[in-house]
Design a protein around this motif. Structure first.
Motif, PDB file in Angstrom:
ATOM      1  N   ARG A   1       0.873  -1.192   0.000  1.00 33.76           N
ATOM      2  CA  ARG A   1       0.000   0.000   0.000  1.00 33.76           C
ATOM      3  C   ARG A   1       0.906   1.237   0.000  1.00 33.76           C
ATOM      4  N   TRP A   2       1.570   1.434  -1.136  1.00 34.25           N
ATOM      5  CA  TRP A   2       2.684   2.369  -1.207  1.00 34.25           C
ATOM      6  C   TRP A   2       2.255   3.825  -1.166  1.00 34.25           C
ATOM      7  N   LEU A   3       1.117   4.159  -1.758  1.00 34.59           N
ATOM      8  CA  LEU A   3       0.658   5.550  -1.718  1.00 34.59           C
ATOM      9  C   LEU A   3       0.335   5.977  -0.291  1.00 34.59           C
ATOM     10  N   GLN A   4      -0.351   5.119   0.463  1.00 35.63           N
ATOM     11  CA  GLN A   4      -0.653   5.432   1.861  1.00 35.63           C
ATOM     12  C   GLN A   4       0.634   5.589   2.668  1.00 35.63           C
ATOM     13  N   SER A   5       1.581   4.675   2.406  1.00 42.68           N
ATOM     14  CA  SER A   5       2.847   4.725   3.128  1.00 42.68           C
ATOM     15  C   SER A   5       3.607   6.005   2.814  1.00 42.68           C
ATOM     16  N   GLU A   6       3.685   6.358   1.543  1.00 45.23           N
ATOM     17  CA  GLU A   6       4.438   7.553   1.143  1.00 45.23           C
ATOM     18  C   GLU A   6       3.839   8.818   1.750  1.00 45.23           C
ATOM     19  N   LYS A   7       2.521   8.928   1.712  1.00 44.98           N
ATOM     20  CA  LYS A   7       1.862  10.114   2.274  1.00 44.98           C
ATOM     21  C   LYS A   7       2.155  10.247   3.765  1.00 44.98           C
ATOM     22  N   MET A   8       2.047   9.141   4.505  1.00 43.28           N
ATOM     23  CA  MET A   8       2.320   9.175   5.936  1.00 43.28           C
ATOM     24  C   MET A   8       3.772   9.541   6.219  1.00 43.28           C
TER      25      MET A   8
ATOM     26  N   GLU B   1      19.424  16.935  12.011  1.00 46.69           N
ATOM     27  CA  GLU B   1      20.478  15.948  12.246  1.00 46.69           C
ATOM     28  C   GLU B   1      20.147  14.940  13.350  1.00 46.69           C
ATOM     29  N   HIS B   2      18.948  14.999  13.888  1.00 46.70           N
ATOM     30  CA  HIS B   2      18.572  14.018  14.913  1.00 46.70           C
ATOM     31  C   HIS B   2      18.436  12.640  14.256  1.00 46.70           C
ATOM     32  N   PRO B   3      18.886  11.571  14.936  1.00 43.73           N
ATOM     33  CA  PRO B   3      18.786  10.231  14.344  1.00 43.73           C
ATOM     34  C   PRO B   3      17.374   9.848  13.890  1.00 43.73           C
ATOM     35  N   GLU B   4      16.343  10.287  14.635  1.00 46.21           N
ATOM     36  CA  GLU B   4      14.972   9.946  14.248  1.00 46.21           C
ATOM     37  C   GLU B   4      14.570  10.664  12.959  1.00 46.21           C
ATOM     38  N   THR B   5      15.052  11.886  12.765  1.00 45.06           N
ATOM     39  CA  THR B   5      14.782  12.626  11.527  1.00 45.06           C
ATOM     40  C   THR B   5      15.453  11.930  10.348  1.00 45.06           C
ATOM     41  N   ILE B   6      16.694  11.521  10.553  1.00 46.07           N
ATOM     42  CA  ILE B   6      17.435  10.834   9.497  1.00 46.07           C
ATOM     43  C   ILE B   6      16.748   9.516   9.139  1.00 46.07           C
ATOM     44  N   ARG B   7      16.278   8.805  10.167  1.00 49.94           N
ATOM     45  CA  ARG B   7      15.571   7.545   9.924  1.00 49.94           C
ATOM     46  C   ARG B   7      14.269   7.784   9.151  1.00 49.94           C
ATOM     47  N   ALA B   8      13.571   8.863   9.468  1.00 52.67           N
ATOM     48  CA  ALA B   8      12.337   9.196   8.740  1.00 52.67           C
ATOM     49  C   ALA B   8      12.631   9.473   7.272  1.00 52.67           C
ATOM     50  N   ALA B   9      13.740  10.160   6.999  1.00 51.18           N
ATOM     51  CA  ALA B   9      14.139  10.410   5.610  1.00 51.18           C
ATOM     52  C   ALA B   9      14.463   9.100   4.893  1.00 51.18           C
ATOM     53  N   ALA B  10      15.131   8.179   5.605  1.00 53.02           N
ATOM     54  CA  ALA B  10      15.452   6.876   5.016  1.00 53.02           C
ATOM     55  C   ALA B  10      14.180   6.100   4.680  1.00 53.02           C
ATOM     56  N   ASN B  11      13.189   6.159   5.562  1.00 55.02           N
ATOM     57  CA  ASN B  11      11.916   5.475   5.306  1.00 55.02           C
ATOM     58  C   ASN B  11      11.210   6.048   4.088  1.00 55.02           C
ATOM     59  N   LEU B  12      11.238   7.374   3.954  1.00 52.07           N
ATOM     60  CA  LEU B  12      10.594   8.004   2.798  1.00 52.07           C
ATOM     61  C   LEU B  12      11.322   7.631   1.512  1.00 52.07           C
ATOM     62  N   ALA B  13      12.650   7.580   1.574  1.00 50.37           N
ATOM     63  CA  ALA B  13      13.415   7.172   0.395  1.00 50.37           C
ATOM     64  C   ALA B  13      13.017   5.765  -0.050  1.00 50.37           C
ATOM     65  N   THR B  14      12.777   4.879   0.913  1.00 51.22           N
ATOM     66  CA  THR B  14      12.354   3.518   0.589  1.00 51.22           C
ATOM     67  C   THR B  14      10.977   3.517  -0.072  1.00 51.22           C
ATOM     68  N   ALA B  15      10.097   4.412   0.390  1.00 51.40           N
ATOM     69  CA  ALA B  15       8.773   4.525  -0.239  1.00 51.40           C
ATOM     70  C   ALA B  15       8.898   4.986  -1.695  1.00 51.40           C
ATOM     71  N   TYR B  16       9.782   5.956  -1.941  1.00 57.44           N
ATOM     72  CA  TYR B  16      10.034   6.395  -3.323  1.00 57.44           C
ATOM     73  C   TYR B  16      10.572   5.237  -4.157  1.00 57.44           C
ATOM     74  N   TYR B  17      11.482   4.479  -3.551  1.00 65.13           N
ATOM     75  CA  TYR B  17      12.078   3.324  -4.233  1.00 65.13           C
ATOM     76  C   TYR B  17      11.003   2.322  -4.648  1.00 65.13           C
ATOM     77  N   GLU B  18      10.074   2.012  -3.747  1.00 63.84           N
ATOM     78  CA  GLU B  18       9.030   1.024  -4.030  1.00 63.84           C
ATOM     79  C   GLU B  18       8.139   1.467  -5.189  1.00 63.84           C
ATOM     80  N   ARG B  19       7.963   2.767  -5.346  1.00 64.28           N
ATOM     81  CA  ARG B  19       7.098   3.284  -6.420  1.00 64.28           C
ATOM     82  C   ARG B  19       7.867   3.599  -7.696  1.00 64.28           C
ATOM     83  N   GLY B  20       9.161   3.203  -7.714  1.00 62.85           N
ATOM     84  CA  GLY B  20       9.949   3.390  -8.934  1.00 62.85           C
ATOM     85  C   GLY B  20      10.442   4.798  -9.153  1.00 62.85           C
TER      86      GLY B  20
END
Length: 487
Positions: free
Chosen positions: A264-271, A286-305
């Motif tokens: 459910r990639w669109l829902q994931s990307e929006k969140m 530069e907080h680790p949680e912010t960096i992790r959130a960016a990594a998660n969003l990058a993965t969502a972009y990856y899943e949608r090509g």
């Protein structure tokens, strides 16, 4: 009088009041300088601010109290050690793990010397240090110290003591990250039942226990077991803590990850876009949680090509994580693996191969050869060889990875399924259709059972199985399998 009221409200059972107290605390702090407040009032205000996620203000108050108490009572006094522990907690909330570790080591050594190893305060200090090791990705150290703490707490405090339960939670999480999911699940379910019985379903610690069980389900690929738990956790956190509390945001992250795994990639990307903006605004870039959130969003972009967006974000994530966490931290290695995947899917196989060889070596060194993430690195390298037409090398690595995945994760884990599919593709590329059928047919059944029929990956794998049946001339199987395709 106002500060005395705040002091009386400072306890674990007043979480619902904290959101209403913060404006009054801000007003008091604007009218009076920190040193004009009694130490008890400073600590009470800091407690509320910390619980509401106002970590910088909490740190300032606790630091002032720490210096005052240490000057008055000395380095080894219980009062000094208590406040030092609180200061370490605030450091940890800001992701400042080295400062946290240094302070917690000092507290633990002093408590062992002054109170002895079996005193409850000493055990608590050891539990805090174990948690800090975990946050730095030092899971072996965290597990070793955590198991020791749990054994002591069960002996001295009893199984149902809240500190014993908290240690079990942390140890279960550590086992989860080490890939020891059976042990993690046993501990996690035990903790959840205890917290529901002792604290009730809406207590923050009960909610955290449910979230931990859900994470363990997700790591086993049991996404449809994880989702209802995660949805309920998010609703409770929003109601009790508010939308922008760190624990609420973390619950949203977990649910977004599960949506991603369900396709459910669109829902994931929006969140995840919303989460990243919240993290930036509240915690900083530069907080680790912010960096992790960016990594998660990058993965969502990856899943949608969306390869270019994913690559750009992954490059920044790797740079920041190497700076903040260091190159050997598991989150840094994971971000590098995501970047390698982005290169691979853009056809940049040589760049992906170089990164994956580096990642494999780092994971072997950091977490061992039998950890699921290490095995996944072998499979990723095999995919690079496949993309370059190096079939023999790809086949050899995939056979090895599949055997290990089946041993440590089971046949139906999504990672095992993906490696089986990769090996089947390698056979197909060499026109070894019968070998491909033997792998792909049961793997498609696993996909339908675990990921469900509508999942995009399940549908893709059904298409590949149809291709194998066509190559073998098994037309009855073709017609039967085509019925599984969704329009």
């Amino acid at each position: 009088m106002a500060t005395q009221i705040l002091t009386s409200c400072c306890c674990d059972d007043n979480n619902r009041l904290y959101r209403y107290l913060v404006p009054h605390i801000d007003d008091i702090l604007q009218k009076e300088r920190d040193h004009a407040l009694h130490v008890n009032d400073q600590m009470a205000a800091a407690w509320v601010l910390r619980e509401r996620g106002h970590y910088h203000d909490a740190e300032r108050l606790i630091s002032t109290s720490f210096h005052l108490i240490r000057s008055a009572y000395g380095e080894e006094s219980q009062e000094t050690l208590l406040v030092a522990g609180r200061l370490a907690q605030v450091y940890s909330k800001q992701g400042r793990w080295k400062e946290t570790e240094a302070l917690e080591l000092e507290v633990l050594e002093l408590r062992r010397r002054v109170l002895g190893t079996e005193h409850p305060a000493t055990i608590t200090a050891a539990a805090n240090l174990s948690s800090t090791y975990w946050h730095q990705g030092r899971w072996n150290e965290a597990a070793e110290l955590g198991a020791e703490v749990l054994e002591q707490q069960r002996k001295i405090l009893g199984n149902n003591h809240l500190d014993t339960i908290l240690t079990a939670v942390n140890l279960a999480t550590t086992y989860c990250n080490m890939g020891r999911w059976d042990q993690a699940e046993v501990l996690g379910l035990e903790v959840l039942a205890q917290r529901r019985r002792i604290l009730g379903t809406e207590h923050p610690d009960t909610i955290k226990a449910a979230a931990s069980v859900a994470i363990n389900y997700r790591n086993q690929g049991r996404w449809y077991d994880a989702e209802p738990l995660e949805s309920e956790v998010l609703k409770q956190q929003m109601r009790l803590l508010g939308v922008e509390h760190p624990d609420t945001i973390r619950a949203a992250e977990n649910l977004a990850t599960t949506y991603k795994k369900q396709g459910r990639w669109l829902q994931s990307e929006k969140m995840e876009e919303e989460i990243l903006e919240q993290r930036k605004r509240i915690l900083g870039m530069e907080h680790p949680e912010t960096i992790r959130a960016a990594a998660n969003l990058a993965t969502a972009y990856y899943e949608r090509g969306q390869w270019e967006k994913a690559e750009k974000m992954d490059l920044e994530v790797v740079r920041q994580q190497e700076k903040v966490l260091g190159p050997e931290h598991p989150d840094t290695i994971m971000a590098t693996a995501n970047l390698a995947s982005a290169y691979h899917d853009q056809g940049r196989s040589k760049e992906a191969e170089a990164l994956n060889l580096e990642i494999l070596e780092r994971r072997r060194k950091a977490i061992g050869v039998e950890h699921p993430d290490t095995i996944l690195s072998i499979a990723n390298l095999a995919s690079n060889y496949y993309a370059q037409g190096r079939w023999d090398e790809a086949e050899k690595l995939n056979v090895d990875a599949l055997a290990q995945m089946r041993k440590f994760l089971g046949r139906e884990h999504p990672d095992t399924t993906q490696v089986a599919i990769n090996l089947a593709f390698t056979y197909m590329a060499q026109n070894l259709w019968e070998e491909a059928e033997k792998l792909l047919a049961p793997t498609v059944e696993h996909c339908i059972r675990v990921m469900r029929l509508p999942h995009p990956h399940t549908q893709d794998n059904i298409q590949q199985l149809i291709m194998v049946y066509e190559a073998l001339g098994k037309w009855d199987k073709v017609k039967e399998t085509e019925k599984l395709l969704l329009s």
